[in-house]
Scaffold this motif. Structure first.
Motif, PDB file in Angstrom:
ATOM      1  N   GLY A  69       0.786  -1.233   0.000  1.00 23.52           N
ATOM      2  CA  GLY A  69       0.000   0.000   0.000  1.00 23.52           C
ATOM      3  C   GLY A  69       0.815   1.278   0.000  1.00 23.52           C
ATOM      4  O   GLY A  69       0.254   2.371   0.095  1.00 23.52           O
ATOM      5  N   LEU A  70       2.143   1.194  -0.099  1.00 18.79           N
ATOM      6  CA  LEU A  70       2.943   2.428  -0.121  1.00 18.79           C
ATOM      7  C   LEU A  70       3.465   2.666  -1.530  1.00 18.79           C
ATOM      8  O   LEU A  70       3.788   1.714  -2.245  1.00 18.79           O
ATOM      9  CB  LEU A  70       4.146   2.331   0.822  1.00 18.79           C
ATOM     10  N   LYS A  71       3.528   3.954  -1.909  1.00 13.77           N
ATOM     11  CA  LYS A  71       4.181   4.278  -3.176  1.00 13.77           C
ATOM     12  C   LYS A  71       5.661   3.991  -2.996  1.00 13.77           C
ATOM     13  O   LYS A  71       6.277   4.488  -2.060  1.00 13.77           O
ATOM     14  CB  LYS A  71       3.990   5.765  -3.504  1.00 13.77           C
ATOM     15  N   SER A  72       6.201   3.218  -3.889  1.00  9.92           N
ATOM     16  CA  SER A  72       7.595   2.853  -3.763  1.00  9.92           C
ATOM     17  C   SER A  72       8.463   4.027  -4.194  1.00  9.92           C
ATOM     18  O   SER A  72       8.207   4.663  -5.217  1.00  9.92           O
ATOM     19  CB  SER A  72       7.718   1.625  -4.645  1.00  9.92           C
ATOM     20  N   ARG A  73       9.441   4.384  -3.389  1.00 10.20           N
ATOM     21  CA  ARG A  73      10.273   5.553  -3.698  1.00 10.20           C
ATOM     22  C   ARG A  73      11.637   5.463  -3.028  1.00 10.20           C
ATOM     23  O   ARG A  73      11.843   4.670  -2.115  1.00 10.20           O
ATOM     24  CB  ARG A  73       9.586   6.825  -3.219  1.00 10.20           C
ATOM     25  N   ARG A  74      12.547   6.308  -3.513  1.00  9.41           N
ATOM     26  CA  ARG A  74      13.859   6.424  -2.878  1.00  9.41           C
ATOM     27  C   ARG A  74      14.038   7.859  -2.413  1.00  9.41           C
ATOM     28  O   ARG A  74      13.776   8.788  -3.169  1.00  9.41           O
ATOM     29  CB  ARG A  74      14.968   6.069  -3.862  1.00  9.41           C
ATOM     30  N   LEU A  75      14.471   8.033  -1.194  1.00 10.89           N
ATOM     31  CA  LEU A  75      14.657   9.380  -0.651  1.00 10.89           C
ATOM     32  C   LEU A  75      16.131   9.563  -0.300  1.00 10.89           C
ATOM     33  O   LEU A  75      16.719   8.714   0.373  1.00 10.89           O
ATOM     34  CB  LEU A  75      13.827   9.549   0.614  1.00 10.89           C
ATOM     35  N   LEU A 131      10.020  12.560  11.439  1.00 11.80           N
ATOM     36  CA  LEU A 131       9.126  11.542  11.991  1.00 11.80           C
ATOM     37  C   LEU A 131       8.870  10.446  10.962  1.00 11.80           C
ATOM     38  O   LEU A 131       8.516  10.739   9.808  1.00 11.80           O
ATOM     39  CB  LEU A 131       7.796  12.160  12.410  1.00 11.80           C
ATOM     40  N   LEU A 132       9.022   9.203  11.379  1.00 10.97           N
ATOM     41  CA  LEU A 132       8.679   8.076  10.505  1.00 10.97           C
ATOM     42  C   LEU A 132       7.242   8.233  10.014  1.00 10.97           C
ATOM     43  O   LEU A 132       6.935   7.977   8.859  1.00 10.97           O
ATOM     44  CB  LEU A 132       8.848   6.759  11.285  1.00 10.97           C
ATOM     45  N   ARG A 133       6.380   8.696  10.914  1.00 14.03           N
ATOM     46  CA  ARG A 133       4.970   8.897  10.572  1.00 14.03           C
ATOM     47  C   ARG A 133       4.813   9.805   9.347  1.00 14.03           C
ATOM     48  O   ARG A 133       4.038   9.514   8.434  1.00 14.03           O
ATOM     49  CB  ARG A 133       4.294   9.516  11.807  1.00 14.03           C
ATOM     50  N   ASP A 134       5.571  10.909   9.336  1.00 13.83           N
ATOM     51  CA  ASP A 134       5.462  11.857   8.216  1.00 13.83           C
ATOM     52  C   ASP A 134       5.912  11.218   6.907  1.00 13.83           C
ATOM     53  O   ASP A 134       5.316  11.462   5.846  1.00 13.83           O
ATOM     54  CB  ASP A 134       6.303  13.116   8.492  1.00 13.83           C
ATOM     55  N   VAL A 135       6.965  10.416   6.987  1.00 19.37           N
ATOM     56  CA  VAL A 135       7.486   9.762   5.765  1.00 19.37           C
ATOM     57  C   VAL A 135       6.466   8.732   5.260  1.00 19.37           C
ATOM     58  O   VAL A 135       6.220   8.613   4.054  1.00 19.37           O
ATOM     59  CB  VAL A 135       8.869   9.123   6.053  1.00 19.37           C
ATOM     60  N   LEU A 136       5.835   8.014   6.178  1.00 11.81           N
ATOM     61  CA  LEU A 136       4.826   7.019   5.779  1.00 11.81           C
ATOM     62  C   LEU A 136       3.589   7.704   5.194  1.00 11.81           C
ATOM     63  O   LEU A 136       3.011   7.228   4.213  1.00 11.81           O
ATOM     64  CB  LEU A 136       4.442   6.145   6.980  1.00 11.81           C
ATOM     65  N   ILE A 137       3.194   8.832   5.781  1.00 14.98           N
ATOM     66  CA  ILE A 137       2.035   9.555   5.247  1.00 14.98           C
ATOM     67  C   ILE A 137       2.339  10.046   3.834  1.00 14.98           C
ATOM     68  O   ILE A 137       1.534   9.886   2.915  1.00 14.98           O
ATOM     69  CB  ILE A 137       1.620  10.717   6.187  1.00 14.98           C
ATOM     70  N   ALA A 138       3.547  10.595   3.644  1.00 15.88           N
ATOM     71  CA  ALA A 138       3.926  11.087   2.311  1.00 15.88           C
ATOM     72  C   ALA A 138       3.966   9.953   1.295  1.00 15.88           C
ATOM     73  O   ALA A 138       3.743  10.163   0.101  1.00 15.88           O
ATOM     74  CB  ALA A 138       5.281  11.786   2.383  1.00 15.88           C
ATOM     75  N   ALA A 139       4.227   8.734   1.778  1.00 18.14           N
ATOM     76  CA  ALA A 139       4.265   7.580   0.868  1.00 18.14           C
ATOM     77  C   ALA A 139       2.869   6.985   0.679  1.00 18.14           C
ATOM     78  O   ALA A 139       2.713   5.957   0.023  1.00 18.14           O
ATOM     79  CB  ALA A 139       5.226   6.527   1.390  1.00 18.14           C
ATOM     80  N   GLY A 140       1.863   7.618   1.285  1.00 19.70           N
ATOM     81  CA  GLY A 140       0.477   7.225   1.032  1.00 19.70           C
ATOM     82  C   GLY A 140      -0.050   6.090   1.894  1.00 19.70           C
ATOM     83  O   GLY A 140      -0.977   5.387   1.495  1.00 19.70           O
ATOM     84  N   ILE A 141       0.479   5.918   3.092  1.00 23.68           N
ATOM     85  CA  ILE A 141      -0.003   4.807   3.938  1.00 23.68           C
ATOM     86  C   ILE A 141      -1.496   4.948   4.226  1.00 23.68           C
ATOM     87  O   ILE A 141      -1.990   6.071   4.441  1.00 23.68           O
ATOM     88  CB  ILE A 141       0.800   4.710   5.265  1.00 23.68           C
ATOM     89  N   ASP A 142      -2.206   3.840   4.180  1.00 20.11           N
ATOM     90  CA  ASP A 142      -3.627   3.848   4.508  1.00 20.11           C
ATOM     91  C   ASP A 142      -3.775   3.298   5.923  1.00 20.11           C
ATOM     92  O   ASP A 142      -3.713   2.093   6.160  1.00 20.11           O
ATOM     93  CB  ASP A 142      -4.391   2.977   3.499  1.00 20.11           C
ATOM     94  N   GLU A 143      -3.990   4.229   6.859  1.00 18.16           N
ATOM     95  CA  GLU A 143      -4.037   3.835   8.277  1.00 18.16           C
ATOM     96  C   GLU A 143      -5.205   2.935   8.604  1.00 18.16           C
ATOM     97  O   GLU A 143      -5.196   2.235   9.600  1.00 18.16           O
ATOM     98  CB  GLU A 143      -4.117   5.083   9.156  1.00 18.16           C
TER      99      GLU A 143
END
Ligand SMILES: Nc1nc2c(c(=O)[nH]1)N[C@H]1C(S)=C(S)[C@@H](COP(=O)(O)O)O[C@H]1N2
Ligand SMILES: [Mo]
Length: 388
Positions: A69-75, A131-143
């Motif tokens: 469920g996450l957009k795959s990306r490299r940061l 915050l890990l949370r912010d990175v997951l939100i930016a990657a589109g996590i569906d809580e």
């Protein structure tokens, strides 16, 4: 074959108490531990399972984000620092095996496997990152997706077969806006050193430090926990009746939050300290230590006893002000312990802490003995010898 330990950090402090050389595992000198609320980076304990990876470069380093469920990306490190708000928290991290020595030295005849950590595989620092949370939100996590239950981390360090260190934490902790899980690049205001995970590590406050993966390579959302050895077949606790012959690793959950603990750092444990009364009827001895609990449970009290726990004296706490439920940092404590009038000869000093969920420590090791020697939080004990 190339020796995997040829290119290891060269800036390791000579005062560290080395428990194994390759990989390096070393703890802070106990007598320095309770000297300051923040542990200096140079003497912060080091726990490596594998060779430290080659120095990863700031410019070429990228973090892979992906999974269910996450957009795959490299940061890149630059992306992380620019695109997300930076946060600094004060948190203690503790190795799950801290104080293993006290379980190993307990009466059980059965074998504990692990490094003989004394009481300093623990330390406190300010950690800066995003915050890990912010990175997951930016990657589109569906809580709300019930199938996303764990966030997996993988490190860059690998064994000779190429398998890497890994761990995971529940998504509830990763996404908690007050959970403060960081992707950290600074420790006490300085760039992370190689031993502590340069250029980027996870920092999961309140949780066993084995989940704070160093040299972070990837983050993945998943239905299942990390498949790594250290999540599945290590860092679990069992009943004292389970030993190396009958252990079923699937029968116990991976340790996350750790129990309340404390240690006496001064006078040092492990030897008898002679104290002269010098005709003094009123004799006190200064005893110092630390106390910490997992899950954000701040320390509210430390009690000290000289009669085996029948009566108790209050210690004075020194701690950083943190919100209830976000008590990530330890408390340092000190007590002018009153020695009973007229007492001469040996006398034991014990301590116990209580956290804000009213958890406290067990007196004896027998009830918490476990084959990996994890989560040792028995009453710490030192011996004095009062002479006339
Ligand atoms: N990649 C990686 N991360 C890791 C480890 C490791 O061996 N490799 N050890 C873990 C363990 S068991 C502990 S206690 C902490 C220690 O962190 P420190 O060495 O910065 O004190 O890192 C954790 N993160
Ligand atoms: Mo650890």
């Amino acid at each position: 074959m190339k020796n995997p330990y040829v290119d290891q950090p060269t800036d390791r402090h000579p005062s560290l108490g080395v428990r194994s050389k390759e990989p390096l595992n070393a703890e802070t000198p106990l007598e320095l531990l309770a000297e300051s609320l923040l542990t200096p980076n140079e003497i912060f304990y080091i726990r490596n399972h594998l060779p430290v990876p080659m120095r990863l470069s700031d410019d070429t380093y990228t973090l892979r984000v992906g999974g269910d469920g996450l957009k795959s990306r490299r940061l890149s490190l630059g992306d992380l620092k620019k695109r997300f708000k930076q946060h600094t928290i004060v948190a203690t991290i503790q190795c799950t095996g801290n104080r293993r020595k006290d379980l190993m030295d307990s009466p059980s005849p059965k074998e504990i496997k692990g490094l003989k950590w004394e009481g300093s595989a623990i330390g406190t620092a300010t950690w800066t990152g995003v915050l890990l949370r912010d990175v997951l939100i930016a990657a589109g996590i569906d809580e709300s997706d019930p199938n996303i239950r764990h966030i997996r981390f993988e490190g860059h360090d690998e064994d000779i077969t190429g398998s890497t260190y890994g761990a995971s934490i529940p998504v509830s902790k990763a996404m908690d806006p007050r959970g403060d899980v960081l992707l950290a690049f600074e420790m006490n205001g300085k760039e992370l050193s190689r031993d502590h995970g340069y250029p980027l590590r996870v920092l999961v406050p309140g949780v066993a430090a084995c989940r704070s993966v160093k040299w972070l390579k990837s983050i993945e959302a998943h239905a299942e926990e990390s498949e790594s050895f250290w999540q599945q077949n290590d860092y679990k606790s069992f009943s004292p009746n389970v030993d190396w012959d009958n252990v079923d690793w699937t029968s116990s959950p991976a340790i996350q939050n750790m129990p309340v603990t404390s240690a006496i750092t001064e006078p040092a444990p492990g030897r008898t300290h002679v104290v002269k009364r010098d005709g003094d009827d009123h004799l006190t001895v200064t005893v110092k230590g630390y106390a910490w609990s997992g899950g954000g449970n701040g320390i509210v009290r430390v009690d000290v006893s000289v009669d085996g726990g029948t009566t108790w004296q209050d210690a004075t706490l020194k701690k950083i002000d943190q919100q209830p439920g976000r008590g990530w940092a330890w408390a340092l404590w000190e007590c002018e312990v009153e020695i009973p009038k007229g007492h001469t000869g040996p006398i034991d000093v014990v301590a116990k802490a209580m956290d804000e969920s009213c958890n406290t420590q067990p007196e004896r090791a027998e009830g918490i003995w476990n084959l990996r020697g994890v989560c040792c939080n028995t009453w710490p004990r030192i011996r004095l010898d009062i002479s006339d």
